[in-house]
Design a protein around this motif. Sequence first.
Motif, PDB file in Angstrom:
ATOM      1  N   ALA A  44       0.814  -1.218   0.000  1.00  0.00           N
ATOM      2  CA  ALA A  44       0.000   0.000   0.000  1.00  0.00           C
ATOM      3  C   ALA A  44       0.844   1.263   0.000  1.00  0.00           C
ATOM      4  CB  ALA A  44      -0.934   0.005   1.214  1.00  0.00           C
ATOM      5  N   ALA A  45       2.117   1.163   0.358  1.00  0.00           N
ATOM      6  CA  ALA A  45       2.993   2.344   0.423  1.00  0.00           C
ATOM      7  C   ALA A  45       4.357   1.953  -0.114  1.00  0.00           C
ATOM      8  CB  ALA A  45       3.118   2.840   1.862  1.00  0.00           C
ATOM      9  N   LEU A  46       5.207   2.940  -0.266  1.00  0.00           N
ATOM     10  CA  LEU A  46       6.586   2.624  -0.604  1.00  0.00           C
ATOM     11  C   LEU A  46       7.150   1.715   0.473  1.00  0.00           C
ATOM     12  CD1 LEU A  46       7.956   6.078  -1.772  1.00  0.00           C
ATOM     13  CD2 LEU A  46       7.642   4.050  -3.186  1.00  0.00           C
ATOM     14  N   GLU A  47       7.671   0.568   0.073  1.00  0.00           N
ATOM     15  CA  GLU A  47       8.130  -0.409   1.059  1.00  0.00           C
ATOM     16  C   GLU A  47       9.160   0.195   2.004  1.00  0.00           C
ATOM     17  OE1 GLU A  47       9.918  -4.942   1.188  1.00  0.00           O
ATOM     18  OE2 GLU A  47      10.193  -3.693  -0.583  1.00  0.00           O
ATOM     19  N   GLU A  48      10.021   1.078   1.475  1.00  0.00           N
ATOM     20  CA  GLU A  48      11.080   1.642   2.287  1.00  0.00           C
ATOM     21  C   GLU A  48      10.550   2.554   3.392  1.00  0.00           C
ATOM     22  OE1 GLU A  48      11.094   1.337  -0.880  1.00  0.00           O
ATOM     23  OE2 GLU A  48      12.863   0.165  -1.384  1.00  0.00           O
ATOM     24  N   THR A  49       9.366   3.114   3.219  1.00  0.00           N
ATOM     25  CA  THR A  49       8.849   4.036   4.221  1.00  0.00           C
ATOM     26  C   THR A  49       8.016   3.332   5.284  1.00  0.00           C
ATOM     27  OG1 THR A  49       6.812   4.515   2.994  1.00  0.00           O
ATOM     28  CG2 THR A  49       8.763   5.850   2.473  1.00  0.00           C
ATOM     29  N   ALA A  50       7.677   2.062   5.079  1.00  0.00           N
ATOM     30  CA  ALA A  50       6.772   1.362   5.996  1.00  0.00           C
ATOM     31  C   ALA A  50       7.556   0.631   7.081  1.00  0.00           C
ATOM     32  CB  ALA A  50       5.903   0.382   5.220  1.00  0.00           C
ATOM     33  N   PHE A  51       6.990   0.599   8.279  1.00  0.00           N
ATOM     34  CA  PHE A  51       7.570  -0.163   9.386  1.00  0.00           C
ATOM     35  C   PHE A  51       6.478  -0.409  10.418  1.00  0.00           C
ATOM     36  CE2 PHE A  51       8.090   4.297  10.555  1.00  0.00           C
ATOM     37  CZ  PHE A  51       7.655   4.324  11.871  1.00  0.00           C
ATOM     38  N   ARG A  52       6.759  -1.305  11.346  1.00  0.00           N
ATOM     39  CA  ARG A  52       5.867  -1.557  12.470  1.00  0.00           C
ATOM     40  C   ARG A  52       6.666  -1.573  13.763  1.00  0.00           C
ATOM     41  NH1 ARG A  52       2.499  -6.915  11.138  1.00  0.00           N
ATOM     42  NH2 ARG A  52       4.513  -7.523  10.209  1.00  0.00           N
ATOM     43  N   VAL A  53       6.018  -1.183  14.840  1.00  0.00           N
ATOM     44  CA  VAL A  53       6.591  -1.281  16.180  1.00  0.00           C
ATOM     45  C   VAL A  53       5.645  -2.143  17.013  1.00  0.00           C
ATOM     46  CG1 VAL A  53       7.230  -0.038  18.280  1.00  0.00           C
ATOM     47  CG2 VAL A  53       7.732   0.966  16.034  1.00  0.00           C
ATOM     48  N   ILE A  54       6.169  -3.150  17.673  1.00  0.00           N
ATOM     49  CA  ILE A  54       5.345  -3.950  18.575  1.00  0.00           C
ATOM     50  C   ILE A  54       5.779  -3.679  20.009  1.00  0.00           C
ATOM     51  CG2 ILE A  54       5.011  -5.744  16.853  1.00  0.00           C
ATOM     52  CD1 ILE A  54       6.874  -7.513  18.552  1.00  0.00           C
ATOM     53  N   TRP A  55       4.805  -3.700  20.898  1.00  0.00           N
ATOM     54  CA  TRP A  55       5.074  -3.532  22.321  1.00  0.00           C
ATOM     55  C   TRP A  55       4.506  -4.750  23.032  1.00  0.00           C
ATOM     56  CZ3 TRP A  55       5.555   2.121  23.941  1.00  0.00           C
ATOM     57  CH2 TRP A  55       6.366   2.205  25.087  1.00  0.00           C
ATOM     58  N   LYS A 108      -1.160 -13.672  31.591  1.00  0.00           N
ATOM     59  CA  LYS A 108      -1.519 -13.340  30.226  1.00  0.00           C
ATOM     60  C   LYS A 108      -0.366 -12.626  29.522  1.00  0.00           C
ATOM     61  CE  LYS A 108      -5.801 -11.884  27.940  1.00  0.00           C
ATOM     62  NZ  LYS A 108      -7.115 -11.238  28.134  1.00  0.00           N
ATOM     63  N   VAL A 109      -0.307 -12.772  28.197  1.00  0.00           N
ATOM     64  CA  VAL A 109       0.639 -12.022  27.375  1.00  0.00           C
ATOM     65  C   VAL A 109      -0.158 -11.151  26.409  1.00  0.00           C
ATOM     66  CG1 VAL A 109       2.593 -13.607  27.532  1.00  0.00           C
ATOM     67  CG2 VAL A 109       0.821 -14.010  25.811  1.00  0.00           C
ATOM     68  N   TYR A 110       0.399  -9.987  26.078  1.00  0.00           N
ATOM     69  CA  TYR A 110      -0.288  -8.989  25.271  1.00  0.00           C
ATOM     70  C   TYR A 110       0.680  -8.443  24.223  1.00  0.00           C
ATOM     71  CZ  TYR A 110      -2.819  -8.691  29.761  1.00  0.00           C
ATOM     72  OH  TYR A 110      -3.472  -8.973  30.931  1.00  0.00           O
ATOM     73  N   THR A 111       0.116  -7.956  23.122  1.00  0.00           N
ATOM     74  CA  THR A 111       0.911  -7.257  22.123  1.00  0.00           C
ATOM     75  C   THR A 111       0.111  -6.099  21.551  1.00  0.00           C
ATOM     76  OG1 THR A 111       2.080  -9.271  21.475  1.00  0.00           O
ATOM     77  CG2 THR A 111       2.180  -7.440  19.965  1.00  0.00           C
ATOM     78  N   LEU A 112       0.714  -4.924  21.553  1.00  0.00           N
ATOM     79  CA  LEU A 112       0.180  -3.760  20.860  1.00  0.00           C
ATOM     80  C   LEU A 112       1.079  -3.484  19.662  1.00  0.00           C
ATOM     81  CD1 LEU A 112      -0.533  -1.377  23.886  1.00  0.00           C
ATOM     82  CD2 LEU A 112      -2.018  -3.128  22.904  1.00  0.00           C
ATOM     83  N   VAL A 113       0.487  -3.061  18.552  1.00  0.00           N
ATOM     84  CA  VAL A 113       1.233  -2.854  17.318  1.00  0.00           C
ATOM     85  C   VAL A 113       0.940  -1.468  16.767  1.00  0.00           C
ATOM     86  CG1 VAL A 113       1.600  -3.613  14.944  1.00  0.00           C
ATOM     87  CG2 VAL A 113       1.279  -5.294  16.741  1.00  0.00           C
ATOM     88  N   PHE A 114       2.003  -0.762  16.380  1.00  0.00           N
ATOM     89  CA  PHE A 114       1.878   0.510  15.675  1.00  0.00           C
ATOM     90  C   PHE A 114       2.280   0.297  14.230  1.00  0.00           C
ATOM     91  CE2 PHE A 114       3.919   4.252  13.868  1.00  0.00           C
ATOM     92  CZ  PHE A 114       2.928   5.217  14.022  1.00  0.00           C
ATOM     93  N   SER A 115       1.469   0.791  13.301  1.00  0.00           N
ATOM     94  CA  SER A 115       1.773   0.699  11.876  1.00  0.00           C
ATOM     95  C   SER A 115       2.047   2.092  11.335  1.00  0.00           C
ATOM     96  CB  SER A 115       0.600   0.067  11.115  1.00  0.00           C
ATOM     97  OG  SER A 115       0.748   0.257   9.717  1.00  0.00           O
ATOM     98  N   SER A 116       3.137   2.232  10.585  1.00  0.00           N
ATOM     99  CA  SER A 116       3.440   3.526   9.979  1.00  0.00           C
ATOM    100  C   SER A 116       2.439   3.876   8.888  1.00  0.00           C
ATOM    101  CB  SER A 116       4.862   3.516   9.403  1.00  0.00           C
ATOM    102  OG  SER A 116       4.961   2.553   8.363  1.00  0.00           O
ATOM    103  N   SER A 117       1.713   2.884   8.382  1.00  0.00           N
ATOM    104  CA  SER A 117       0.727   3.137   7.331  1.00  0.00           C
ATOM    105  C   SER A 117      -0.519   3.812   7.889  1.00  0.00           C
ATOM    106  CB  SER A 117       0.341   1.824   6.639  1.00  0.00           C
ATOM    107  OG  SER A 117       1.468   1.212   6.056  1.00  0.00           O
ATOM    108  N   THR A 118      -0.999   3.334   9.046  1.00  0.00           N
ATOM    109  CA  THR A 118      -2.212   3.904   9.651  1.00  0.00           C
ATOM    110  C   THR A 118      -1.896   4.979  10.686  1.00  0.00           C
ATOM    111  OG1 THR A 118      -2.253   2.230  11.411  1.00  0.00           O
ATOM    112  CG2 THR A 118      -3.380   1.701   9.335  1.00  0.00           C
TER     113      THR A 118
END
Length: 427
Positions: free
Chosen positions: A195-206, A213-223
Motif C-alpha cells: 500500500a505504500a513505498l516499502e522503504e517508508t513502511a515499518f511496524r513497532v510492537i510492544w 496473560k501475554v499482550y501485544t500492541l502494534v503501531f503501523s506507519s501506514s495507519t
Amino acid sequence: SFAGVQLPMATDKKGELLLTEIPDHPLTEILLRLPTPQDLARACAACSTFRRIATDASFRRRFRRLHAPPLLGFLDREGFHPAAPPHPAAPAARALARIADFSFSFLPSYCSWTVQDVRDGRVLLARDPDPQEEDEQPPVFTDLVVCDPLHRRFIVLPPVPRDLAASVDDPADPVFCGCFCEPSLIPPSEEEAAAALEETAFRVIWFAHSNIKVYTLVFSSSTRQWRAAASQGLTDLLTGEGELTMITPQHPLFRGHYYACGCVYWKWMTNERWKKLLVLDTRRMEFSIADLPLEAWNMADIAIVEAGEDKLGLFGLRDEFADVLCYIVGRKQGENLSHWQTEKTISLDYSYQHCIGATTGRYLLLEREEGSLFRWLGLDSLNMEYFSLDVETLHLERVCGKPISSGTSRTHLYTNFPPPLLSSPTI
C-alpha cells in the motif's frame, strides 16, 4: 548476449558495433548481479535508465534477497562503534560514522532517549524517565520515536491510547505488577508494504505480560495508529504442554526478542532453564509455544537467527566455560518447530570470557572479554573485542574492540544504510 538473450546492436559509419538500448528484462538481470550495493550506486550514476530500474520497488526487494546487507557496526549506550579494518565493511562503516548523527541531537530535546531496537538502519528509541519523577510510578508505555540517523529524520509515535493501555492492566490478575519487555521494530506486513513505498513502511510492537496473560500492541506507519494485536492466557498456551505447574505468583521470565522468518521469539525460562520459546506470528498475530532442543537447556546464552529456507537457527554457548559456540537448526513441520539438528560447533579461545551480544536475521555478534584471568585475580580487565558471524558462511570476523566500560549495556547490530522515512527512495 546475456542469459540467452541476444542484445540489439547497431553499426556506426566506421563499421564499429555500438550497444543500443538494452531491454529492461536483461538489464535488470545484469544489475541484480552486481556484487555490492556500492557497485549498484555507481551504476545508477551512469544513466537515467539504470537509475529507473534500480529504484523500482520490486527490483530493490530482489536485490536485498540476493545480497546480504552489510554489517556496519553496533550501537550501545556509548554510541556507534563502526566496523574496523580488516572487516570488509570497514570503509562503508567509517563513512557512515563520519556523516550520521548517532548522538541523536536532532531529536526533540525535551527529554533524553535510550536505544531500544535497530532494524534496517533505523533506530527505535524510548524516552528516559524524568529524574524529577523518581518517586512516581513510571508510565507503562512511554514516548517512542523512530529515526534515521543518516538523514537526520524522525517520526514521533503517538501515545498508546488510554483504553489500550488500560486493557493491559488486567484486573483479573491479583498479583499483576507490570513487568514489560522492550518495544521492538519489525518489518511491515505484505499488505502495508504494497500500500505504500516499502522503504517508508515499518511496524513497532510492544510486548507486555502479567502473571497470567501475554499482550501485544502494534503501531503501523501506514495507519499511524496503535491497535491491540494479540493476547493470550498463559494457561491456554500451556494446555497440553504438561508444565502448568511452572506458573507461580512470580512473573514468568521472558528474555530477549528475536525476529526471524516472520515471527518474534522470546526465550521463556521454565524450571530455571531456557526450555521454551514464546512465538508471535506477525502475519497472523497469534501466540504459540515452541520447545527448545535439549542441547540448549544447559547453555549459558542462546540467540535466534534465520537459517534460510524458512528454517530457524539457534546459537548457544555451552554453560560450563562458554568456550564452545554451537549452531543448531530447527525445521518446521506444519506449524510446529521441531527436528532440531546440530549443524556445527565452533571452539573459542578458553582464556577469554565470551557472550552473545546481539543478532539480526543474518548476523550474530559475539563479545570477547580480554583479561579474564586478570579479573579472576581481582585485577581490571583490559579490553572488549567484538566478532561478527555470518549465518550463511559461519565465518567469524573481528568487528572492532573498545575499552570495557562500567555497568551493562544493551548492544544492537547496525546493518544496512537506512531507507528514507519521509521521502522518495534515493540511491
